[in-house]
Design an enzyme around this catalytic site. Sequence first.
Site, short mmCIF file in Angstrom:
data_model
loop_
_atom_site.label_atom_id
_atom_site.label_comp_id
_atom_site.label_asym_id
_atom_site.label_seq_id
_atom_site.Cartn_x
_atom_site.Cartn_y
_atom_site.Cartn_z
N ASP A 89 0.99 -1.08 0.07
CA ASP A 89 -0.01 0.10 -0.14
C ASP A 89 0.84 1.07 -0.03
O ASP A 89 2.11 1.21 0.58
CB ASP A 89 -1.06 0.03 1.31
CG ASP A 89 -0.25 -0.15 2.69
OD1 ASP A 89 0.68 -0.66 2.57
OD2 ASP A 89 -0.66 0.57 3.55
N GLU A 150 0.02 -1.19 5.92
CA GLU A 150 1.17 -0.60 6.88
C GLU A 150 1.02 0.74 6.88
O GLU A 150 1.25 1.10 8.02
CB GLU A 150 2.53 -1.04 6.22
CG GLU A 150 3.71 -0.90 7.14
CD GLU A 150 4.28 0.55 7.15
OE1 GLU A 150 4.91 1.06 8.14
OE2 GLU A 150 3.90 1.31 6.35
#
Length: 393
Positions: A89, A150
């Site tokens: 991400d 994350e």
Amino acid sequence: MPQPYSQTYLPLFQSYQDELLQRLALLVNIDSGTGQVEGINQVMAHLQQWLTELDFIVTLHPNDEFGANLVARRQGKGTRKILLVGHVDTVYAAGAVQAQPFAIQDGVAHGPGVIDMKSGVVMGLYALRALLESGFDQFGELVVVWNNDEEVGSPGSSALLQQIAHEVDYGLVLEPSGKPTGLTQARKGADKYVLEISGVSAHSGVEPYKGRSAVIELAHKILAIQNLHALFPGVTFNITRLSSSETLNIVPDQASCHISVRAFSLQALEAAGEALNEVASSSTLPGTKIKLTCTHGRRPYEPTPAVSHMLELAKIEGEGVGLKLHAEPKGGVSDANNLMAAGLPTLDTLGPVGGGMHNLDIEHLRVASLPVRGALVAGLIHRLCLSEPLHKA
């Protein structure tokens, strides 16, 4: 000094460079900001295919909010179990790829997530390929976790990471490095607080003296919190998201702010929390009330003897590719915090070199660092697999 294994992997990595960059371009040119499920799943599908080609058994763990997490495993003939961790991400909104697609100019690559951290993910994949294609099989198990959240603290993947951390011997996190010789063996932990002030409303023109401004009380509290920096060196108190009642002709009876507290040790983090509670325990402006709420985040990643041992092995492998490695503490958090909290000895920032993270205009990757840092990771895995067993962190 023992002969580094990394120097034998460097020519392999150099031969991979063109294909590696093609695959990196493919991933960077997919919008995959946290929560962009379609893009996350597209990235994971490519990674699943490439790991399957290396004879890993790959499983996807779907999540409605964030997309899939990926876990890949391959058994060997040795005993050590090594975990590689990275995230796919990014921090960018949909449309970032259109604004800044993958491009290389003068040895520097740009694009959303190119350094944080799609290049680390792809580099880790090729480190595994280099090991396997060289015939190395003296690992008990190679385990890969690519997660999807994350950038917002790994809320949906931390349990998976902690579960796998209990199954392996060493953790390697492929977050990027700001310099060719950099590694990380300590990170601050972070707690989040919300400070809410309740006052008394009144007409600001007719009878303001009957009011008790929550904004004024909040201002006193912000100054008191800022002054805590003098009492807690190395601890940061970052105040954001100020808000209050908005009607202009009424003394505001509600105000709040958010506070991020970061410290290198759990003891300092807890002491900072006690100080915040003391600030919130009384009012400067009579008639106002204060509420402080804490949400615990990632725990500090503190150096341990096991991590120091890993660092020494990494330094040996660094010599093999011309790097004199040294470790520095970092104020930012990563999934290394989660792995260490689970008791797994972990080294961080083993990824490639670059900078400008979280800024689409300047995020960049130093392309020449990919084979060097990739060979370092392959050599370190090789050496860890042949090292003496250690107690966990």
